[in-house]
Each structure stands twice: as C-alpha cells, then as structure tokens.
Design an enzyme around this catalytic site. Sequence first.
Site, mmCIF file in Angstrom:
data_model
loop_
_atom_site.group_PDB
_atom_site.id
_atom_site.type_symbol
_atom_site.label_atom_id
_atom_site.label_comp_id
_atom_site.label_asym_id
_atom_site.label_seq_id
_atom_site.Cartn_x
_atom_site.Cartn_y
_atom_site.Cartn_z
ATOM 1 N N SER A 80 0.819 -1.213 0.000
ATOM 2 C CA SER A 80 0.000 0.000 0.000
ATOM 3 C C SER A 80 0.854 1.264 0.000
ATOM 4 C CB SER A 80 -0.903 0.029 1.240
ATOM 5 O OG SER A 80 -1.599 -1.179 1.365
HETATM 6 N N1 SAH Z 1 -0.941 -5.161 3.911
HETATM 7 C C1 SAH Z 1 -0.155 -5.423 2.723
HETATM 8 C C2 SAH Z 1 -0.826 -4.994 1.445
HETATM 9 C C3 SAH Z 1 -2.064 -5.758 1.196
HETATM 10 S S1 SAH Z 1 -2.408 -6.140 -0.491
HETATM 11 C C4 SAH Z 1 1.224 -4.781 2.806
HETATM 12 O O1 SAH Z 1 1.488 -4.035 3.757
HETATM 13 O O2 SAH Z 1 2.046 -5.043 1.932
HETATM 14 C C5 SAH Z 1 -3.767 -7.222 -0.133
HETATM 15 C C6 SAH Z 1 -3.371 -8.621 0.226
HETATM 16 O O3 SAH Z 1 -4.548 -9.301 0.642
HETATM 17 C C7 SAH Z 1 -2.801 -9.399 -0.938
HETATM 18 O O4 SAH Z 1 -1.544 -9.908 -0.603
HETATM 19 C C8 SAH Z 1 -3.817 -10.532 -1.159
HETATM 20 O O5 SAH Z 1 -3.228 -11.752 -1.564
HETATM 21 C C9 SAH Z 1 -4.448 -10.645 0.214
HETATM 22 N N2 SAH Z 1 -5.776 -11.242 0.254
HETATM 23 C C10 SAH Z 1 -6.816 -11.047 -0.606
HETATM 24 N N3 SAH Z 1 -7.892 -11.749 -0.202
HETATM 25 C C11 SAH Z 1 -7.531 -12.421 0.927
HETATM 26 C C12 SAH Z 1 -8.207 -13.322 1.805
HETATM 27 N N4 SAH Z 1 -9.478 -13.685 1.617
HETATM 28 N N5 SAH Z 1 -7.519 -13.811 2.859
HETATM 29 C C13 SAH Z 1 -6.223 -13.478 3.082
HETATM 30 N N6 SAH Z 1 -5.538 -12.623 2.284
HETATM 31 C C14 SAH Z 1 -6.186 -12.096 1.229
#
Ligand code: SAH
Length: 208
Positions: free
Chosen positions: A60
Amino acid sequence: MSTEPRQIRLIMELRQLGISDAEVLGAIERVPREMFVPEQFRDQAYENTALPIGAGQTISQPLVVALMTQALKLGERMRVLEIGTGSGYQAAVLSHLCRRVYTIERHPTLLKEAEARFKELGLHNVTAMTGNGIAGWPEQAPFPRILATAAAVEAPPALLDQLDVGGIMVIPIGANASDQNVVRLTRREDGFESETLWPVRFVPMIGD
Ligand code: SAH
C-alpha cells in the site's frame, strides 16, 4: 538501523498530508520500507506510492498505511488481526504500536517472504498464517482491533463476530475498485457504528 534521508523526507511529507499521530509516524520511521519491495523498485521505496510485490498484489501507499493505522486507534497492550499480509509492511508498522499482530495471507509465497522479513527485523510479536482471512482467526478471537488491507463488498460476518465489544475494525468497502471507501466499524453492545473515512483503491478480498 539508522533512518535514511529519503525516509525522513517521507515522514515530513506524511506530516504535511495530515498525519498528526506522532506514534504512528514513529512506527513508520522504524520500518525500512525498502526491505518490503522487490529489488527493482528499491529506489522508489520511500516515495508515497503503492508498488507491485508479485502475485498481482501491491504494497500500500505509505499515506494509506498511515491513515489506516491512525484510524485504528491502537493501544500498546492490544492484539490486532490483519487480513492481507502482502509484503508484511503494514504488519511491521502495527507491530511497533501494539502487543501482538496476527496476520493472514492467502498467497503462501507472499506469506513466506513476509515471515522472512519479520524474522530479519526481529519482529517477534507478529504471528502469520496462510489462509482465507474472511474466516478470521477463531482460535485467537476475539480481537480489540481488526484491520483489513483488501477490499470487501461488505464486512465479512466472521470478522464482525470476532471483534470485541468496544472494538474497532478498519476495512476498505466497495462493490468495485473505483468505488471503495475505508470504513471504521465500532462494535457497541447493541450493534455496529459505521463511519465512512476516505476513498481508496485496494485489491479485492478473495472469496468474498
Ligand atoms: N498489507 C499489505 C498490502 C495488502 S495487499 C502490505 O502491507 O504489503 C492485499 C493482500 O490481501 C494481498 O496480498 C492478497 O493476496 C491478500 N488477500 C486477498 N484476499 C484475501 C483473503 N481472503 N484472505 C487473506 N488474504 C487475502
């Protein structure tokens, strides 16, 4: 690890953009973002932008990390559940502001890389697992704080269930990428209070 000039510039930029919580800024200052981005983007690690991290996912934008962290109103004794570990950057920032972070990621490769970073940085209060975050983490529930960093059409019921009374969940909500807002839900004895905070663009929470 000493703070780089580029990182100090980023902190100043976040302050100018309205991040007033000194503890949040302090936590961001303690996390070397260059460790959380792929090699080819290291030169942009302290720019205020989201960057690709592989598997079609992104780390992000620092402003969004700061705003969401600030919106959570963390206390140092709290346990926090994060959905969407991604690079691990947001979890690392949270780890400096609370007692323990539980974080769930659906991509095993991203999770493995994130765990290696937590280890290298000595962040022993982060516990991570591969799984579907929509189900939450029942064994560790309830939580006083929950942060989702992937967008849902509506707050997953299991996560609402796993929030303490008086607890806060911060989650991007929206039917599609161009219509998402960060929402803060506060659990009351008799239901949830909802505040719409600001528009964002997150990848979707899968299996929602
Ligand atoms: N917090 C992260 C950025 C998040 S990007 C950072 O600091 O880098 C969103 C993430 O959510 C992605 O890696 C994606 O694979 C994950 N994601 C999406 N749906 C999900 C789910 N149902 N359960 C767990 N992770 C999920």
